[in-house]
Design an enzyme around this catalytic site. Structure first.
Site, PDB file in Angstrom:
ATOM      1  N   LYS A 106      10.164  18.036  80.499  1.00  0.00           N
ATOM      2  CA  LYS A 106      11.615  17.888  80.599  1.00  0.00           C
ATOM      3  C   LYS A 106      12.010  16.424  80.418  1.00  0.00           C
ATOM      4  O   LYS A 106      12.943  16.092  79.691  1.00  0.00           O
ATOM      5  CB  LYS A 106      12.102  18.430  81.951  1.00  0.00           C
ATOM      6  N   LYS A 126       2.482  30.056  72.533  1.00  0.00           N
ATOM      7  CA  LYS A 126       2.310  30.778  73.792  1.00  0.00           C
ATOM      8  C   LYS A 126       3.551  31.627  74.073  1.00  0.00           C
ATOM      9  O   LYS A 126       4.673  31.150  73.912  1.00  0.00           O
ATOM     10  CB  LYS A 126       2.113  29.786  74.943  1.00  0.00           C
ATOM     11  N   LYS A 141       9.275  32.859  78.109  1.00  0.00           N
ATOM     12  CA  LYS A 141      10.714  33.092  78.106  1.00  0.00           C
ATOM     13  C   LYS A 141      11.464  31.910  77.510  1.00  0.00           C
ATOM     14  O   LYS A 141      12.465  32.074  76.834  1.00  0.00           O
ATOM     15  CB  LYS A 141      11.197  33.346  79.540  1.00  0.00           C
TER      16      LYS A 141
HETATM   17  P1  TYM Z   1       5.510  32.729  85.777  1.00  0.00           P
HETATM   18  O1  TYM Z   1       6.568  33.530  86.443  1.00  0.00           O
HETATM   19  O2  TYM Z   1       5.921  31.784  84.713  1.00  0.00           O
HETATM   20  O3  TYM Z   1       4.428  33.679  85.162  1.00  0.00           O
HETATM   21  C1  TYM Z   1       3.797  34.714  85.913  1.00  0.00           C
HETATM   22  C2  TYM Z   1       2.347  34.805  85.478  1.00  0.00           C
HETATM   23  O4  TYM Z   1       2.266  35.107  84.084  1.00  0.00           O
HETATM   24  C3  TYM Z   1       1.359  34.210  83.464  1.00  0.00           C
HETATM   25  N1  TYM Z   1       1.735  34.003  82.050  1.00  0.00           N
HETATM   26  C4  TYM Z   1       0.902  34.128  81.008  1.00  0.00           C
HETATM   27  N2  TYM Z   1      -0.403  34.452  80.935  1.00  0.00           N
HETATM   28  C5  TYM Z   1      -0.957  34.526  79.703  1.00  0.00           C
HETATM   29  N3  TYM Z   1      -0.273  34.287  78.554  1.00  0.00           N
HETATM   30  C6  TYM Z   1       1.030  33.950  78.579  1.00  0.00           C
HETATM   31  N4  TYM Z   1       1.688  33.735  77.438  1.00  0.00           N
HETATM   32  C7  TYM Z   1       1.675  33.856  79.846  1.00  0.00           C
HETATM   33  N5  TYM Z   1       2.943  33.560  80.234  1.00  0.00           N
HETATM   34  C8  TYM Z   1       2.960  33.652  81.587  1.00  0.00           C
HETATM   35  C9  TYM Z   1       1.479  32.938  84.262  1.00  0.00           C
HETATM   36  O5  TYM Z   1       0.349  32.102  84.083  1.00  0.00           O
HETATM   37  C10 TYM Z   1       1.602  33.476  85.668  1.00  0.00           C
HETATM   38  O6  TYM Z   1       0.325  33.741  86.207  1.00  0.00           O
HETATM   39  N6  TYM Z   1       4.626  28.990  89.010  1.00  0.00           N
HETATM   40  C11 TYM Z   1       4.344  30.393  88.738  1.00  0.00           C
HETATM   41  C12 TYM Z   1       4.803  31.309  89.874  1.00  0.00           C
HETATM   42  C13 TYM Z   1       4.188  30.967  91.189  1.00  0.00           C
HETATM   43  C14 TYM Z   1       2.821  31.127  91.566  1.00  0.00           C
HETATM   44  C15 TYM Z   1       2.738  30.672  92.907  1.00  0.00           C
HETATM   45  C16 TYM Z   1       1.689  31.581  90.909  1.00  0.00           C
HETATM   46  C17 TYM Z   1       4.850  30.461  92.261  1.00  0.00           C
HETATM   47  N7  TYM Z   1       3.973  30.273  93.286  1.00  0.00           N
HETATM   48  C18 TYM Z   1       1.515  30.680  93.610  1.00  0.00           C
HETATM   49  C19 TYM Z   1       0.468  31.589  91.605  1.00  0.00           C
HETATM   50  C20 TYM Z   1       0.397  31.130  92.932  1.00  0.00           C
HETATM   51  C21 TYM Z   1       5.091  30.797  87.475  1.00  0.00           C
HETATM   52  O7  TYM Z   1       6.038  30.163  87.086  1.00  0.00           O
HETATM   53  O8  TYM Z   1       4.659  31.952  86.887  1.00  0.00           O
END
Ligand code: TYM
Length: 323
Positions: free
Chosen positions: A111, A190, A193
């Protein structure tokens, strides 16, 4: 004896990256000694600023996870903000987190690099994530590759707290699938969203077919052979196709003499079949929002109990209690 935890942000409906990178793992690990899965609405607050949308996405996310096979009888399913202990723990962790550690984290760095101003919430995002993980003594965090840095930050924060105050926190490890750690989007980047290149798990089949038919392909002559691993259509197809169909498709790529139009049609058909059961279960849950609210309330009660124990341990260790 794994103690598993993971979270997903309610910033929209889940896409194939979320499913094949993370949710598949949640389901595979839900019979662990402890499995905690939550909807990270406090994290989503850093980007979703529409009150109704955030609330809607949060309930949707719970229905989506259950429809995909997450069993709330086995795993504890809850909403992040229903466990205030985590926010308290977050402050304790923030107090000992070096700015430099957070300045190196991707979301904030990217960002800044774009010349945008960031909110303190985005800056502190990885510390809240560390609190999420540490609050349940989690040792295993199933995620996609893009979250590995955050788990490393969590280990750093936990390690220095333990060094200062004694063994309070369990150091967690990320768990990433070899085959789908980084699911590509419709443009080959990748799937994310924020790149507008997603295929949604609960998309209407017709709309999804249209989306797939629009995927840009190269202008390779029809009879030329091609490495399937270099092609986003093949990579997406291999996620949803039966093993024998996948092998047949790989052979077709190597032999040459196929058209991308046919591959797209097969991809759309395989996707529809793959998610058909989940999509129909999702429609059933849509009619039972109160049952889902009950599941989340029961999950939050269990989660609070565990997080309360760990918070207490941390408070005692650093002198916030026991005087
Ligand atoms: P988020 O909501 O962006 O994504 C949820 C999960 O999906 C995985 N992911 C992917 N895996 C493979 N290929 C892709 N293209 C892809 N896009 C998304 C993400 O790696 C994730 O596992 N910060 C985290 C949410 C969170 C969290 C936590 C996760 C908050 N607290 C504690 C683990 C432990 C997030 O933004 O995920």
């Amino acid at each position: 004896h794994m103690r598993v935890l993971s979270g997903i942000q309610p910033t929209g409906r889940p896409h194939w990256g979320n499913y094949f990178g993370a949710i598949v793992q949640y389901i595979a690990l839900q019979d662990a000694e402890q499995a905690y899965y939550f909807i990270a609405n406090l994290h989503a607050l850093t980007t979703v600023r529409d009150k109704q949308l955030l609330a809607q996405y949060s309930l949707d996310a719970a229905m989506d996870l259950i429809a995909l096979g997450l069993d709330p009888q086995q795993a504890v399913l809850f909403v992040q903000s229903d466990v205030p202990e985590v926010s308290e723990l977050c402050w304790i962790l923030l107090s000992g987190t070096p700015m430099g550690l957070l300045e190196r984290c991707h979301a904030y760095k990217d960002k800044k690099a774009k010349g945008l101003t960031a909110d303190a919430g985005l800056f502190a995002y990885p510390v809240l994530q560390a609190a999420d993980i540490l609050a349940y003594d989690s040792d295993t965090v199933p995620v996609g590759e893009d979250q590995v840095q955050h788990i490393e930050v969590c280990r750093d924060i936990a390690g220095s707290f333990n060094h200062q105050y004694g063994e309070v926190f369990v150091l967690p490890k990320a768990k990433v699938l070899d085959s789908s750690a980084r699911v590509p989007g419709t443009d080959g980047e990748k799937m994310s969203k924020s790149y507008n290149n997603t295929l949604a798990v609960f998309e209407d089949a017709k709309a999804q077919k249209k989306q797939i038919m629009r995927i840009a392909t190269d202008s390779r002559p029809m009879d030329e052979s091609k490495d399937p691993q270099d092609d986003v259509l093949y990579l997406l197809y291999s996620l949803v196709a039966a093993e024998s169909d996948r092998a047949e498709m790989a052979e077709l790529y190597q032999r040459g003499g196929f058209g991308y139009g046919d591959v797209k049609k097969k991809l759309a058909e395989a996707a529809e079949a793959f998610f058909a059961d989940a999509r129909s279960r999702r429609e059933d849950w849509q009619r039972r929002p109160d049952d889902v609210r009950d599941i989340l309330a029961a999950g939050a009660a269990k989660a609070r109990q565990k997080a309360g124990e760990v918070l207490n341990r941390a408070q005692e260790a650093c002198g916030l209690k026991g005087f």
